[in-house]
Design an enzyme around this catalytic site. Structure first.
Site, PDB file in Angstrom:
ATOM      1  N   PHE A  31       7.876   2.072  -0.460  1.00 24.16           N
ATOM      2  CA  PHE A  31       8.576   2.632   0.322  1.00 24.16           C
ATOM      3  C   PHE A  31       9.640   3.452  -0.031  1.00 24.16           C
ATOM      4  O   PHE A  31       9.991   4.537   0.826  1.00 24.16           O
ATOM      5  CB  PHE A  31       9.991   1.277   0.973  1.00 24.16           C
ATOM      6  CG  PHE A  31       9.353  -0.596   1.433  1.00 24.16           C
ATOM      7  CD1 PHE A  31       8.999  -0.277   1.936  1.00 24.16           C
ATOM      8  CD2 PHE A  31       8.981  -0.820  -0.076  1.00 24.16           C
ATOM      9  CE1 PHE A  31       8.676  -1.505   1.960  1.00 24.16           C
ATOM     10  CE2 PHE A  31       8.331  -2.171   0.177  1.00 24.16           C
ATOM     11  CZ  PHE A  31       8.255  -2.874   1.320  1.00 24.16           C
ATOM     12  N   TYR A  46       1.834   4.946   1.736  1.00 19.54           N
ATOM     13  CA  TYR A  46       1.850   5.454   3.225  1.00 19.54           C
ATOM     14  C   TYR A  46       0.583   5.742   2.660  1.00 19.54           C
ATOM     15  O   TYR A  46       0.499   6.759   2.270  1.00 19.54           O
ATOM     16  CB  TYR A  46       3.083   6.579   3.166  1.00 19.54           C
ATOM     17  CG  TYR A  46       4.292   5.618   3.699  1.00 19.54           C
ATOM     18  CD1 TYR A  46       4.571   4.664   4.410  1.00 19.54           C
ATOM     19  CD2 TYR A  46       5.604   5.566   2.783  1.00 19.54           C
ATOM     20  CE1 TYR A  46       5.957   4.048   4.078  1.00 19.54           C
ATOM     21  CE2 TYR A  46       6.547   5.188   2.747  1.00 19.54           C
ATOM     22  CZ  TYR A  46       6.829   4.194   3.422  1.00 19.54           C
ATOM     23  OH  TYR A  46       8.177   3.812   3.636  1.00 19.54           O
ATOM     24  N   ASP A  73       0.667  -1.476  -0.063  1.00 20.42           N
ATOM     25  CA  ASP A  73      -0.168   0.003   0.202  1.00 20.42           C
ATOM     26  C   ASP A  73       0.446   0.975   0.139  1.00 20.42           C
ATOM     27  O   ASP A  73       2.415   1.216   0.572  1.00 20.42           O
ATOM     28  CB  ASP A  73      -0.912   0.212   0.836  1.00 20.42           C
ATOM     29  CG  ASP A  73      -2.225  -0.437   1.068  1.00 20.42           C
ATOM     30  OD1 ASP A  73      -2.332  -0.665  -0.063  1.00 20.42           O
ATOM     31  OD2 ASP A  73      -2.846   0.059   2.066  1.00 20.42           O
TER      32      ASP A  73
END
Length: 221
Positions: free
Chosen positions: A78, A67, A65
């Site tokens: 990431f 953030y 997903d």
């Protein structure tokens, strides 16, 4: 919301954009962005593809997903925008890189510098509602990103797939291992890393060793 995506990917994925599920997905995403705060910004939804053209793809890292906190997501798994504090998983990624390759811990958590070298930073779900992890799962994004993985597997050769954690490892079935390389480990999240499932995987040096064997440029992590 128009679909803006690097032309090299648009050519490869054109059929996906014509499928009924994708029309339903875009309708859902448009409504969500109208009625709720969602991440990343609309222009960044396909940023992973825009920063890493199809034929430049050498490495694929799969996240789950975006953030869901303010100003974190920039469309690359990431990764966070410049100046944003590094989330725990990203901290552990950078710690492993430092031990594995000697690369100093960086100030910026923006991974566009990896993408520009041919690292596709692909979240399985490309959007999320603010502060609600997983809120846009099972709406069609997974069908789209699975098609992305299969397209890479079919049309390219010698790509290194880094599958971190149980969710990413399930994507291995989409990859032709006679043509590509898969490295697996635990997820870099503290829950997994603190149980000894992340640190020491040496995925960054191993990736460069595989690229070197294939005569491809190495990644500066």
């Amino acid at each position: 919301m128009s679909v803006t995506i690097d032309p090299s990917w648009k050519r490869q994925l054109g059929q996906e954009f014509q499928k009924p599920y994708f029309a339903n997905l875009i309708a859902f995403v448009k409504q969500e962005y109208k009625t709720s705060r969602c991440y990343p910004k609309g222009r960044d939804i396909f940023a992973a593809f825009d920063h890493c053209p199809f034929y430049d793809t050498k490495v694929v890292i799969i996240g789950q997903d975006p953030y869901h906190g303010p100003d974190q997501a920039n469309g690359l798994c990431f990764s966070v925008k410049d100046g944003i504090p590094h989330p725990p998983s990203l901290i552990n990624i950078f710690k492993e890189i430092k031990v594995d390759t000697g690369t100093p811990y960086p100030n910026s958590g923006n991974l566009e510098r990896w993408a520009s070298q041919g690292v596709l930073l692909l979240n399985a779900t490309l959007t999320v509602r603010a502060h609600q992890a997983g809120s846009h799962q099972n709406k069609g994004w997974e069908s789209f990103t699975d098609a992305v993985i299969q397209t890479i597997s079919h049309h390219l050769e010698g790509v290194v797939f880094l599958l971190w954690g149980g969710f990413a490892k399930k994507k291995a079935s989409l990859i032709d291992t006679t043509k590509h390389h898969i490295l697996t480990s635990g997820h870099p999240s503290p829950l997994s890393a603190n149980r000894g499932l992340w640190f020491g995987n040496q995925h960054f040096s191993k990736t460069n060793m595989l690229l070197a064997k294939m005569g491809k440029p190495l990644i500066t992590w």
